[in-house]
Design an enzyme around this catalytic site. Structure first.
Site, short mmCIF file in Angstrom:
data_model
loop_
_atom_site.label_atom_id
_atom_site.label_comp_id
_atom_site.label_asym_id
_atom_site.label_seq_id
_atom_site.Cartn_x
_atom_site.Cartn_y
_atom_site.Cartn_z
N HIS A 76 -2.36 6.35 6.99
CA HIS A 76 -2.02 4.79 6.93
C HIS A 76 -0.75 4.38 6.93
O HIS A 76 -0.41 3.16 6.84
CB HIS A 76 -2.96 4.16 5.52
C1 UD1 Z 1 0.39 -0.49 1.16
C2 UD1 Z 1 1.58 -0.13 0.50
C3 UD1 Z 1 1.77 1.55 0.76
C4 UD1 Z 1 0.71 1.88 0.21
C5 UD1 Z 1 -0.84 1.39 0.58
C6 UD1 Z 1 -1.92 1.90 -0.21
C7 UD1 Z 1 3.50 -1.68 0.82
C8 UD1 Z 1 4.84 -1.97 1.66
N1 UD1 Z 1 2.93 -0.51 1.42
O1 UD1 Z 1 0.46 -0.29 2.45
O2 UD1 Z 1 3.00 1.84 0.11
O3 UD1 Z 1 0.45 3.44 0.42
O4 UD1 Z 1 -0.54 0.29 0.71
O5 UD1 Z 1 -3.20 1.73 0.43
O6 UD1 Z 1 3.34 -2.19 -0.17
N2 UD1 Z 1 -5.40 -4.97 5.44
C9 UD1 Z 1 -6.87 -5.58 5.51
N3 UD1 Z 1 -7.50 -5.72 4.43
C10 UD1 Z 1 -7.02 -5.46 3.12
C11 UD1 Z 1 -5.30 -4.79 3.15
C12 UD1 Z 1 -4.74 -4.77 4.18
O7 UD1 Z 1 -7.04 -5.73 6.48
O8 UD1 Z 1 -7.68 -5.48 2.07
C13 UD1 Z 1 -4.66 -4.80 6.58
C14 UD1 Z 1 -4.04 -6.06 7.17
O9 UD1 Z 1 -3.88 -6.07 8.73
C15 UD1 Z 1 -2.69 -5.92 6.63
C16 UD1 Z 1 -2.49 -4.16 6.58
O10 UD1 Z 1 -3.68 -3.80 6.49
O11 UD1 Z 1 -1.60 -6.51 7.45
C17 UD1 Z 1 -1.44 -3.55 5.89
O12 UD1 Z 1 -1.45 -3.87 4.54
P1 UD1 Z 1 -0.42 -4.02 3.58
O13 UD1 Z 1 -0.82 -4.15 2.18
O14 UD1 Z 1 0.38 -4.90 4.05
O15 UD1 Z 1 0.17 -2.30 3.68
P2 UD1 Z 1 -0.77 -1.02 3.51
O16 UD1 Z 1 -0.59 -0.30 4.93
O17 UD1 Z 1 -1.87 -1.25 2.71
N1 UDP Z 2 -8.57 6.38 -1.87
C1 UDP Z 2 -10.11 6.00 -1.91
N2 UDP Z 2 -10.95 5.80 -0.69
C2 UDP Z 2 -10.32 6.15 0.58
C3 UDP Z 2 -9.08 6.42 0.65
C4 UDP Z 2 -8.06 6.75 -0.33
O1 UDP Z 2 -10.72 5.86 -3.12
O2 UDP Z 2 -11.08 5.55 1.69
C5 UDP Z 2 -7.97 6.94 -2.92
C6 UDP Z 2 -7.51 8.29 -2.93
O3 UDP Z 2 -8.44 9.34 -3.60
C7 UDP Z 2 -6.18 8.03 -3.81
C8 UDP Z 2 -5.77 6.69 -3.47
O4 UDP Z 2 -6.90 6.05 -2.91
O5 UDP Z 2 -6.63 8.12 -5.14
C9 UDP Z 2 -4.68 7.00 -2.60
O6 UDP Z 2 -4.22 5.67 -1.86
P1 UDP Z 2 -3.78 5.32 -0.52
O7 UDP Z 2 -3.69 6.40 0.06
O8 UDP Z 2 -4.25 4.12 -0.09
O9 UDP Z 2 -1.95 4.96 -0.92
P2 UDP Z 2 -0.99 6.21 -1.38
O10 UDP Z 2 -1.39 6.83 -2.44
O11 UDP Z 2 -0.37 6.78 -0.11
O12 UDP Z 2 0.09 5.13 -1.83
#
Ligand code: UD1
Ligand code: UDP
Length: 373
Positions: free
Chosen positions: A220
């Site tokens: 991701h």
């Molecule tokens: C964010 C964090 C990242 C973290 C991740 C955990 C930042 C800059 N990044 O990345 O560090 O590892 O969360 O998962 O804060 N979207 C949906 N539904 C949702 C959420 C997101 O459709 O509920 C889609 C949207 O198209 C959005 C994209 O995902 O634009 C990215 O979401 P965003 O929260 O900006 O960043 P993450 O990639 O989730």
């Molecule tokens: N996780 C989850 N469901 C999923 C993918 C991840 O519950 O489908 C959990 C995972 O076990 C961990 C956390 O989400 O506890 C990690 O989050 P993510 O990978 O989104 O973000 P990061 O840790 O890289 O910031």
């Protein structure tokens, strides 16, 4: 801080917004409840503010339900956007909320835009900030998370570090005041939920795999999902796996895969994001894990599964040093070599105590109380 007789009341606002923050905050909320149930002299009243950065039910609500996190007092419903738009909107709304709440501390987690906005809004209002997961560094400023970490640590009064490396990183930056090594609340969480997670076996049938005979993958990070070349290379590496690859697909990746016309085919068994307990069940029974997630790299280690990380560097360097994690970048041949290593029966030696003793959340609460005294 309110003092009534010999009882002090510490008012805390926790700012969360993204999936990993709900999981981390759950561990600390549990420790707060335990503190309040004990006969100590300080009670903590916690109000959770959800920025709304993650909003799909399977990215947010499922964690509040499964992990019994107190429902957010406020959901700012900021949603998705560019970094500036998203962080700016959070900042504006958080300033209003924190002005109304006037807590003794603002508690933030990790390195997302919600972390940065929470820290910045609080610091500008003169409210002390406590940062859980302080001191992590990738030394790669191209990562949005690295910018968020560096700024949040500069603004924090209490820097709660999960690892020795995170302590060393802060010392190297000259940030020593308020630094404490607590261990990692994600380790507490895995210890607490591991048995419950074992019951979540339906997920294997849903994914179409047999326990112990698959690879689990998550991708991701913006540097992978938003770069078509890297994304295509990682997907090619996974789709060529000898074992089936279960892949709960993050919404960012789902969107980019569709835009780029990349197919999740071959060995890949794509599914919607799963809840935490199902994720732990999938992690535990995987032969190997391929990921770019910070949290998943650590969970692989907690659950004794070798991990192949599709990044150029990691903040969790101790896992690489302990031989538990291999950095392979976004290269299909390197992913194949990583999978061959991870699937081999000889498991690398486990490091000892890399992430504390499973009581990190308790230490976070104790440090908040001590710092407010
Ligand atoms: C964010 C964090 C990242 C973290 C991740 C955990 C930042 C800059 N990044 O990345 O560090 O590892 O969360 O998962 O804060 N979207 C949906 N539904 C949702 C959420 C997101 O459709 O509920 C889609 C949207 O198209 C959005 C994209 O995902 O634009 C990215 O979401 P965003 O929260 O900006 O960043 P993450 O990639 O989730
Ligand atoms: N996780 C989850 N469901 C999923 C993918 C991840 O519950 O489908 C959990 C995972 O076990 C961990 C956390 O989400 O506890 C990690 O989050 P993510 O990978 O989104 O973000 P990061 O840790 O890289 O910031």
């Amino acid at each position: 801080m309110l003092v009534e007789g010999s009882m002090r009341n510490l008012k805390l606002v926790t700012v969360v917004g993204a999936r990993p923050q709900f999981i981390k905050a759950a561990a600390v909320s549990r420790a707060i409840a335990a503190n309040n149930a004990a006969s100590g002299s300080t009670r903590i009243s916690e109000r959770i503010v959800h920025t709304g950065q993650h909003y799909d039910a399977n990215m947010s609500e499922v964690f509040f339900r499964e992990l019994e996190i107190p429902p957010p007092a406020v959901n700012l419903e900021i949603g998705s956007g560019t970094h500036g738009a998203q962080t700016g909107a959070m900042l504006q709304r958080l300033e209003e909320t924190l002005t109304a709440e006037r807590p003794d501390w603002v508690l933030v987690y990790g390195d997302t835009n919600s972390t940065l906005a929470g820290a910045l809004a609080a610091a500008k209002l003169g409210i002390p900030v406590a940062h859980v997961e302080a001191g992590l560094r990738s030394f790669n400023r191209a990562m949005p998370e690295e910018i968020n970490r560096v700024v949040t640590d500069r603004l924090s009064s209490l820097l709660l570090c999960p690892t020795r490396q995170s302590v060393a990183n802060l010392i190297a930056e000259g940030i020593e005041d308020g630094m404490r090594q607590t261990g990692d609340v994600m380790y507490d969480s895995v210890l607490f939920h591991a048995d419950r997670a074992k019951q979540n076996r339906d997920v294997f049938a849903r994914a179409g795999v047999t326990a112990g005979e698959y690879v689990l993958a998550t991708v991701h990070r913006a540097e992978n999902a938003d770069d078509v070349g890297r994304l295509a290379e990682i997907i090619a590496g996974l789709s060529a796996s000898r074992l089936p690859v279960v892949m709960p697909v993050h919404p960012r990746t789902r969107a980019r895969v569709a835009e780029a016309g990349v197919r999740l085919n071959g060995s890949i068994r794509a599914m919607e994001p799963v809840g935490y307990l199902e994720m732990l069940a999938l992690e535990r029974a995987a032969r190997a894990i391929v990921t770019d997630s910070g949290g998943v790299q650590k969970e692989a280690y907690f659950l004794g599964v070798p991990c192949v990380t599709v990044r150029e560097e990691t903040e969790w360097v101790e896992l690489v040093e302990a031989g538990w994690n291999r950095l392979v970048g976004a290269d299909r041949a390197a992913i194949a070599a990583g999978l061959a290593w991870a699937s081999a029966s000889d498991r690398p030696p486990k490091g000892v105590g890399l992430y504390g003793d499973g009581r990190a959340a308790e230490k976070v609460v104790a440090e908040l109380i001590a710092a407010a005294a």
